[in-house]
Design an enzyme around this catalytic site. Structure first.
Site, PDB file in Angstrom:
ATOM      1  N   LYS A  37       0.839  -1.202   0.000  1.00 40.33           N
ATOM      2  CA  LYS A  37       0.000   0.000   0.000  1.00 40.33           C
ATOM      3  C   LYS A  37       0.871   1.247   0.000  1.00 40.33           C
ATOM      4  O   LYS A  37       1.935   1.286   0.628  1.00 40.33           O
ATOM      5  CB  LYS A  37      -0.927  -0.032   1.223  1.00 40.33           C
ATOM      6  CG  LYS A  37      -1.994   1.052   1.233  1.00 40.33           C
ATOM      7  CD  LYS A  37      -2.927   0.867   2.416  1.00 40.33           C
ATOM      8  CE  LYS A  37      -3.977   1.953   2.492  1.00 40.33           C
ATOM      9  NZ  LYS A  37      -4.868   1.782   3.660  1.00 40.33           N
ATOM     10  N   SER A 112      -9.668   1.859   2.978  1.00 35.88           N
ATOM     11  CA  SER A 112      -8.843   2.631   2.063  1.00 35.88           C
ATOM     12  C   SER A 112      -7.818   1.781   1.311  1.00 35.88           C
ATOM     13  O   SER A 112      -7.148   2.261   0.407  1.00 35.88           O
ATOM     14  CB  SER A 112      -8.104   3.725   2.844  1.00 35.88           C
ATOM     15  OG  SER A 112      -7.219   3.149   3.811  1.00 35.88           O
ATOM     16  N   SER A 136      -9.963  -0.566   7.131  1.00 35.35           N
ATOM     17  CA  SER A 136      -9.435  -0.351   5.788  1.00 35.35           C
ATOM     18  C   SER A 136      -8.789  -1.567   5.131  1.00 35.35           C
ATOM     19  O   SER A 136      -8.457  -1.521   3.952  1.00 35.35           O
ATOM     20  CB  SER A 136      -8.424   0.806   5.800  1.00 35.35           C
ATOM     21  OG  SER A 136      -9.102   2.019   6.013  1.00 35.35           O
TER      22      SER A 136
END
Length: 433
Positions: A37, A112, A136
């Site tokens: 990420k 996210s 997330s």
């Protein structure tokens, strides 16, 4: 040492930066492509947090988890798309455009960590790292039909994670099955002297379904309350019944603190964000300030231009909650509510071994469905934020679909009992095969 050529086609905008030639070494993950990420520092590779304010930023160091991936031989093939600074539930707030859901490209992948989930669900990579502040990892895992684990707070080092809300967030593994999630977790878990919140609990465990007989699974009524889609509730109830068929004992229970968990979460995370993001001033990171105005005016202009709408909204909310005259009214009460959530979990875990319920109250939203209504999007986090407030581990595992869209079963455990929830998820996964 070796290298791989990563030539996967990114039709879902899952990545912000691709590493087409990736080196790897020897170890448990030798030559395995892993996505990271984009809020996790990678030396020499752009790290943006999905924000224009960090576009072009090249970290001079690796996060602790990246060091561990490299030591295990993994080939890091790119940085995945995400809601800007982790603020969102759909990956639509990314400055680099939304990621789409590989199951249905008219839908969001969740957020996210939507880029990491989409990359795994699409088969671009077998596993990825995400981060989880209020769901997330688990939200996109549920929406994309993969497995995602939020570890106990502190069991994975946050060194090198660009902070959004320090007391809530953590790094965790995502993959297509429980066994791969467990394997990736075994690589990244463990102590780190550079992270003051790190705990000395390495993970070395092979998933097994042997411990399901006699396992007590608590099912809070609040997890199936208003706002939970009936189709989602039915699939999750059926999954819990499958665990009962394996010998688990189902215990209906209650978690009253769910009534204020979401409010406590958003006051806490926005307050921490307002402090953490103050350092992005156009001087130390990202695009330079080019202004002949005063520093104060240039600072405002730079942040207004380079921060997205959702980030600005949360900074303003957090600054308000911490301001003179309102700290006691909002932030202090949020911390009292947070304590109540932890006490509720402690009470439940005195009687049950695992808490189960839906990961998300609905299936994946249509692109653009929630963007005009931030409150509606915040409400979607109601089932995931309690685990972050209490710092306990939680995993989402696919448990069927509604109208062709995946549904996730969430399993929550005691502090540092990832082994138990992983075994429970593995047992369910075996039943579904």
């Amino acid at each position: 040492m070796g290298s791989i050529t990563f030539d996967a086609e990114d039709r879902w905008n899952a990545f912000i930066t691709l590493c087409r030639e990736a080196d790897y070494g020897e170890g448990l993950l030798a030559g395995v492509p892993v996505a990271v990420k984009d809020n996790i520092s990678t030396a020499g590779v752009q790290t943006t947090c999905g924000s224009r304010i960090l576009q072009g930023y090249i970290p001079p160091y690796d996060a602790h988890v990246v060091e561990l991936l490299k030591a295990a031989g993994a080939a890091i093939v790119g940085k995945t798309n995400m809601d800007e600074f982790g603020m969102g539930t759909t990956t639509e707030s990314s400055a680099f455009g939304p990621t789409t859901n590989p199951v249905d490209t008219a839908r969001v992948p969740g957020g996210s960590s939507g880029g990491s989930a989409a990359a795994v669900a699409a088969g671009m990579v077998p596993m990825a790292l995400g981060t989880d502040t209020g769901g997330s990892i688990r939200c996109p895992a549920a929406f994309c039909g993969i497995v995602g684990l939020k570890p106990t707070y502190g069991r994975v080092s946050r060194y090198g994670l660009i902070a959004y809300a320090n007391s809530l967030e953590g790094i965790g593994p995502m993959a297509r099955n429980v066994e791969d999630v467990s394997g990736l977790f075994s690589v990244i878990a463990g102590p780190d002297a550079r992270d003051a919140t790190s705990i000395d609990r390495p993970y070395s465990h092979t998933p097994s379904s042997d411990g399901i007989e006699g396992l007590r699974i608590g099912v809070p009524a609040e997890f199936f309350g208003a706002g939970v889609d009936p189709g989602v509730a039915e699939k999750v109830r059926s999954a819990i019944d499958s665990l009962a068929d394996l010998g688990a004992e189902i215990v209906e229970c209650s978690m009253p603190s769910m009534a204020f968990a979401l409010a406590a979460y958003y006051v806490t995370c926005t307050s921490e964000a307002s402090s953490n993001l103050a350092r992005f001033d156009g001087i130390r990171y990202g695009p330079d300030i080019e202004s002949k105005r005063s520093w104060h005016d240039a600072y405002q202009e730079h942040r207004r231009e380079h921060f997205g709408k959702e980030v600005r909204r949360r900074i303003m909310l957090g600054t308000f909650a911490l301001s003179a005259g309102y700290y006691g009214k909002y932030y202090a009460k949020a911390q009292a509510a947070r304590k109540s959530v932890g006490e509720d979990f402690a009470r439940l875990f005195a009687d049950v071994d695992v808490v189960a319920g839906p990961t998300m109250p609905t299936t994946a939203f249509a692109l653009g469905e929630k963007t005009a209504d931030p409150l509606s999007m915040y409400l979607a986090d109601i089932l995931t934020v309690p685990a972050n407030l209490a710092g306990v581990p939680a995993i989402s595992v696919p448990c069927g679909s509604v109208d062709g869209l995946p549904v996730g079963l969430q399993l929550i455990g005691r502090h540092c009992e990832e082994e138990r929830i992983i075994d429970t998820a593995y047992a369910y996964e075996e039943v579904r095969r």
